[in-house]
Structures are given as structure tokens and as C-alpha cells.
Design a protein around this motif. Structure first.
Motif, short mmCIF file in Angstrom:
data_model
loop_
_atom_site.label_atom_id
_atom_site.label_comp_id
_atom_site.label_asym_id
_atom_site.label_seq_id
_atom_site.Cartn_x
_atom_site.Cartn_y
_atom_site.Cartn_z
N ARG A 50 -11.39 11.28 6.55
CA ARG A 50 -11.19 9.86 6.80
C ARG A 50 -10.01 9.64 7.77
N TYR A 51 -8.92 10.39 7.54
CA TYR A 51 -7.77 10.29 8.45
C TYR A 51 -8.15 10.78 9.85
N MET A 52 -8.98 11.83 9.95
CA MET A 52 -9.38 12.34 11.26
C MET A 52 -10.22 11.29 12.00
N GLN A 53 -11.09 10.62 11.24
CA GLN A 53 -11.89 9.54 11.85
C GLN A 53 -10.99 8.43 12.34
N GLN A 54 -10.04 8.06 11.49
CA GLN A 54 -9.09 6.98 11.84
C GLN A 54 -8.35 7.30 13.13
N GLU A 55 -8.02 8.58 13.33
CA GLU A 55 -7.22 8.99 14.49
C GLU A 55 -8.10 9.46 15.65
N ASN A 56 -9.42 9.30 15.52
CA ASN A 56 -10.36 9.77 16.55
C ASN A 56 -10.19 11.25 16.86
N GLN A 99 1.21 11.33 13.62
CA GLN A 99 0.61 10.09 14.11
C GLN A 99 -0.09 9.32 12.99
N THR A 100 -0.74 10.05 12.08
CA THR A 100 -1.43 9.37 10.97
C THR A 100 -0.42 8.63 10.09
N LEU A 101 0.72 9.28 9.82
CA LEU A 101 1.74 8.61 9.00
C LEU A 101 2.22 7.33 9.68
N ALA A 102 2.50 7.45 10.98
CA ALA A 102 3.00 6.27 11.72
C ALA A 102 1.94 5.16 11.71
N ASP A 103 0.67 5.53 11.90
CA ASP A 103 -0.39 4.51 11.93
C ASP A 103 -0.59 3.88 10.55
N ASN A 104 -0.50 4.70 9.49
CA ASN A 104 -0.65 4.14 8.14
C ASN A 104 0.50 3.17 7.84
N GLN A 105 1.66 3.48 8.34
CA GLN A 105 2.79 2.55 8.15
C GLN A 105 2.50 1.24 8.87
N LYS A 106 1.96 1.36 10.09
CA LYS A 106 1.62 0.14 10.84
C LYS A 106 0.55 -0.69 10.13
N LYS A 107 -0.34 0.01 9.40
CA LYS A 107 -1.39 -0.69 8.66
C LYS A 107 -0.87 -1.30 7.36
N GLY A 108 0.43 -1.18 7.11
CA GLY A 108 1.01 -1.81 5.91
C GLY A 108 1.52 -0.83 4.86
N TRP A 114 0.81 -1.22 0.00
CA TRP A 114 0.00 0.00 0.00
C TRP A 114 0.85 1.28 0.00
N VAL A 115 0.53 2.18 -0.93
CA VAL A 115 1.08 3.54 -0.93
C VAL A 115 -0.10 4.48 -0.66
N PHE A 116 0.00 5.28 0.40
CA PHE A 116 -1.15 6.12 0.79
C PHE A 116 -0.89 7.59 0.44
N PHE A 117 -1.98 8.33 0.28
CA PHE A 117 -1.91 9.73 -0.17
C PHE A 117 -1.79 10.68 1.03
N VAL A 118 -1.02 11.76 0.84
CA VAL A 118 -0.84 12.70 1.95
C VAL A 118 -1.16 14.16 1.60
N ASP A 119 -1.58 14.43 0.37
CA ASP A 119 -1.89 15.82 0.00
C ASP A 119 -2.97 16.42 0.88
N SER A 120 -3.87 15.58 1.35
CA SER A 120 -5.01 16.10 2.12
C SER A 120 -4.56 16.90 3.34
N LEU A 161 5.80 16.69 6.93
CA LEU A 161 5.54 15.37 6.32
C LEU A 161 6.84 14.69 5.90
N ILE A 162 7.73 15.42 5.21
CA ILE A 162 8.94 14.74 4.72
C ILE A 162 9.94 14.51 5.85
N ASP A 163 9.87 15.34 6.89
CA ASP A 163 10.71 15.10 8.07
C ASP A 163 10.29 13.80 8.75
N GLU A 164 8.98 13.64 8.94
CA GLU A 164 8.48 12.43 9.59
C GLU A 164 8.75 11.20 8.72
#
Ligand SMILES: [Zn+2]
Length: 445
Positions: free
Chosen positions: A192-198, A215-224, A156-162, A277-280
Motif C-alpha cells: 500500500r505504501y509502495m502504491q502511495q509513493e508510485n 519519503q513515505t514518513l514525510a508524506d504520511n505526516q503531510k496526510k495528517g 492519525w498514528v500510522f504503522f511502520v513495521d512493514s 526510521l527513528i532518525d527520520e
């Protein structure tokens, strides 16, 4: 002095012994050699399993397939129009399609077959498409990985422009009709990301927003997630300035609860968030993909999408740990692109360009790339469903066939010109089709 001369003579003798008598590359190949070498290389290159750096593996009616919208037929390059007979060849090769065109009554045969596969569920169908094309592993650019894609094969490659569009986007959406389509899709992904992160609403200050982003980037990485993707070239210039934090914090404080920021304010805020984003990404060892080429739609700016805009970021020592993957070869700026990859943390791929142009032209581009930085280039299909009949399946086929034949031709010319041996040529083909990507994402080798 005498010792130096002796040493030079020794070196000359040893280099002569180590290579053949034709060690100097020639500008022209001897007439029939190229075809002969091509015929020898191609079957061996066909056996190299592909690691596909960029695709949109999906059924056409899946809304998770992209954070983007697709192009109207008439704005497509000629090779991608429905009338291209190569798509018929692809359908025949993959499915035994019994017709020679996509007349609606014929196309129905293909649509029914794909609908049945979608209804059947499971991951066997898309794995079988990869198997038929000898594609081992495939990155899938999607809002979320579909249940019909086997995570062993599709990464999975996820989008981050949002994350660049959390404020009132009225002025952004109104810029042109394309932005009117794109920006609401970005708002949807952010929700969607806000929902995911509560996260129920935008955090009260920039620190809170930064934490949410990281946190969203780290969680998306954990999700694959194996990489994050910017489609920013569709929305703005790829030139990102380096604003001080307090400036971005003041803009966020002023507008996070409402009000329309000016273009300049929004740009400054985005440039700051981009750097978060690119630092994280560097900290998480998550490669960063950029759309860096021409793009679809009526208002795409070539100048804004030129990958040279990114040079200040790619060469910034603060991001030396971040791996940048400039997808689509920067097309048409393919020569500029290969020089951007002179930096050790920058890569490119031949996705999109590999089916925009015919293999004869892809051959020229790959020959230039291979001659300069062969460890930085990767295959990408950009497989994408064009309509209900011509799907990601046929574009996988077109991209894989085109790239295998084009890289064989590029290497045949280089071997015939005396640049290197056939053995070395095969090693370079493996690097392009598989090994460079496998190494970058740490997968199988
Ligand atoms: Zn793509």
C-alpha cells in the motif's frame, strides 16, 4: 561559617513558612481522609477533558483498523472476556442498552444500533462517543484514517513495521502460526505504501529503499499523521543492534530481487532500517510509538517485548531529538518503564494496562508513576472492538472510567499522606489525562 549557619536557618524558616505544618509525607494516611479526598477529587477529575494517547477507534468490520489481528476470547485476561458485566454497564451508560447480558438475541439490539450509525455515515457518531466521555482529542492507530472519524478530534498514528519486511518472508512467516497471520498483513501495508509513493517494485539499492522509507514518513505526516507506530514486539525482540551501513547494503543487494535471507541477515537488515526510521522521525518531529507490554496471541514473548531492550536506543545521543512513546506502560514492567522515562525524550501511557487490571491495581501503578515522573505519563484507552456487540465504544468507556477513578484514588492517597495539596493533585491529574499529551503533540492546551 557563621554566614552559612545563618543562611541554613533562614532557609529552614522560609520553607516552614511556605508549607503547612504537615509538610513531611507519611507512609500511612489517616483512616477516613482518603475516601473524603477521593470524593472531592473525582467530580473535578471527571470534568478534565481527556487527550487519549492510544486508541483503535473503528467500526468492527473496517479492515483499515489495524495492521494486526485480534485475540481469541479464551486467551484474554478475565476482565476482557465477553462475560465481564462492566461491558453491559458501558452499553447502558452510552446507549441506554435495555438488557443485563449479551445473549445473542439481546446483543442484536446493540449491533443493530451500531450498524445503523455506520450506514448513516458522517463523523457525528464517533464525535458523540467522545463527547459522552469528555474525551477532547484521540489518537487513532489505523492503516488509514476512516471517513467516519473527524480529523479535528481523531489524529492519525500510522504503522511502520512493514518497512522491516521487504524481503522474502518465507522463513519469518513459518516461525509460528501467529507470524503466519501477522507477516502477510505487513506485506499488504508495504504494498500500500509502495502504491502511495508510485514505487512499482523494490528499489535497486539500499539508498533507493532508504529514500522510499523517508519519503513515505514525510508524506504520511503531510496526510495528517501525528506519530508512527511499531508493533515490532510481536515479531521480534525490541533490542536493535547498530550494524554498519555496508553490511545492510550488501544484504539488500543480495536479496531485494529474491532469495530467502537467513534469520541473522534479516535481523541485521531490520536493525539498520529501524535506525533510518527513528532518525527520520527525529528530523520530522514525529513521535515514535512502540507496543511495549505483553501482547495477544499464543506466541508472544515477554522477554522480547520488555521495554528495557530499547534502552540503548532511548539513551543514544544520536536520537536525542526523537520523541519515544512507549505505550501500554511496559506492563507488567511498569516500574522499569517509569525509570526509562527519566530520559527527557521518553514518554509512556496507561493504555491496555488500564483495562487489563482493575482500577485498584491501576491506582497502584499510577501512584508510583505520579510519584516519580508525572510529566512523562499519559492516558491511553486502547479502545478496540472485541466483537460486533462490544465495540471500541464500550472499551473507551471502560478505560476512561477506570483511569479517572484510579487516578483520583492514587492522588487521594498521596494528598492524605501529606505528599502535596489537593490543588497540586488536580494539576497532576490534568497532566496525566490531558496536558502532557497536548504538549507532546503540540495540539490544544
Ligand atoms: Zn492498541
Amino acid at each position: 561559617m557563621k554566614r552559612l549557619v545563618q543562611l541554613a536557618l533562614l532557609l529552614m524558616a522560609s520553607s516552614g513558612a511556605a508549607t503547612s505544618s504537615q509538610a513531611q509525607a507519611k507512609p500511612l494516611a489517616a483512616g477516613s481522609d482518603v475516601q473524603k479526598i477521593y470524593d472531592q477529587l473525582l467530580p473535578q477529575i471527571d470534568r478534565v477533558p481527556i487527550y487519549d494517547n492510544h486508541s483503535h477507534a473503528t467500526f468492527p468490520d473496517d479492515s483499515d483498523m489495524d495492521a494486526q489481528a485480534s485475540p481469541p476470547d479464551e486467551s484474554s485476561v478475565i476482565r476482557l472476556r465477553d462475560s465481564n458485566p462492566e461491558f453491559v454497564a458501558g452499553a447502558k451508560a452510552l446507549f441506554g442498552y435495555p438488557y443485563d447480558d449479551f445473549q445473542p438475541e439481546h446483543a442484536k439490539w446493540l449491533i443493530d444500533k451500531k450498524k445503523a450509525a455506520e450506514k448513516a455515515g458522517g463523523t457525528a457518531y464517533w464525535n458523540s462517543i467522545l463527547d459522552k466521555l469528555n474525551i477532547e482529542t484521540c489518537l487513532a492507530n489505523r492503516v488509514a484514517l476512516g471517513p467516519y472519524l473527524d480529523p479535528q478530534r481523531f489524529h492519525w498514528v500510522f504503522f511502520v513495521d512493514s518497512f522491516l519486511f521487504p524481503l522474502d518472508n518465507r522463513d519469518q512467516t513459518g516461525k509460528n502460526p501467529d507470524m503466519g497471520v501477522y507477516i502477510p498483513l505487513q506485506e499488504k501495508v508495504l504494498k500500500r505504501y509502495m502504491q502511495q509513493e508510485n514505487v512499482s517494485g523494490l528499489p535497486a539499492d539500499l539508498s533507493g529503499y532508504e529514500s522510499f522509507v523517508r519519503q513515505t514518513l514525510a508524506d504520511n505526516q503531510k496526510k495528517g499523521g501525528v506519530a508512527m507506530k511499531f508493533e515490532a514486539a510481536y515479531f521480534r525482540s525490541l533490542y536493535f543492534s547498530d550494524p554498519p551501513r555496508d553490511k545492510a547494503a550488501a544484504i539488500y543487494a543480495k536479496f531485494h530481487a529474491g532469495g530467502v535471507p537467513s534469520n541473522e541477515e534479516y535481523r541485521t537488515f531490520q536493525d539498520y532500517v529501524f535506525r533510518i526510521l527513528i532518525d527520520e522521525a527525529g528530523k520530522l518531529n514525529l513521535p515514535v510509538h512502540f507496543h511495549s507490554a505483553v501482547g495477544i496471541g499464543d506466541y508472544f514473548s515477554l522477554r522480547n517485548g520488555n521495554p528495557l531492550n530499547l534502552e540503548n536506543v532511548l539513551r543514544d545521543p544520536r536520537y536525542a531529538k526523537t520523541k519515544f512513546v512507549l505505550i501500554h506502560g511496559g506492563y507488567p514492567y511498569t516500574l522499569e518503564m517509569i525509570w526509562l522515562t527519566a530520559a527527557k525524550n521518553v514518554y509512556t501511557d496507561s493504555s491496555l494496562v488500564g483495562y487489563y487490571v482493575y482500577p485498584s491495581e491501576l491506582k497502584n501503578i499510577l501512584k508510583q508513576w505520579i510519584s516519580l515522573y508525572p510529566e512523562r505519563i499519559m492516558f491511553g484507552s486502547d479502545a478496540f472492538p472485541f466483537n460486533d456487540a462490544v465495540g471500541a465504544e464500550e472499551t473507551f468507556w471502560l478505560a476512561a472510567r477506570s483511569a479517572r477513578s484510579a487516578v483520583a484514588a492514587a492522588l487521594a492517597e498521596l494528598v492524605a499522606e501529606g505528599a502535596f495539596t489537593e490543588e497540586k493533585a488536580l494539576e497532576l491529574a490534568r497532566m496525566y489525562l490531558h496536558d502532557n499529551a497536548a504538549h507532546l503533540y503540540g495540539g490544544t492546551k
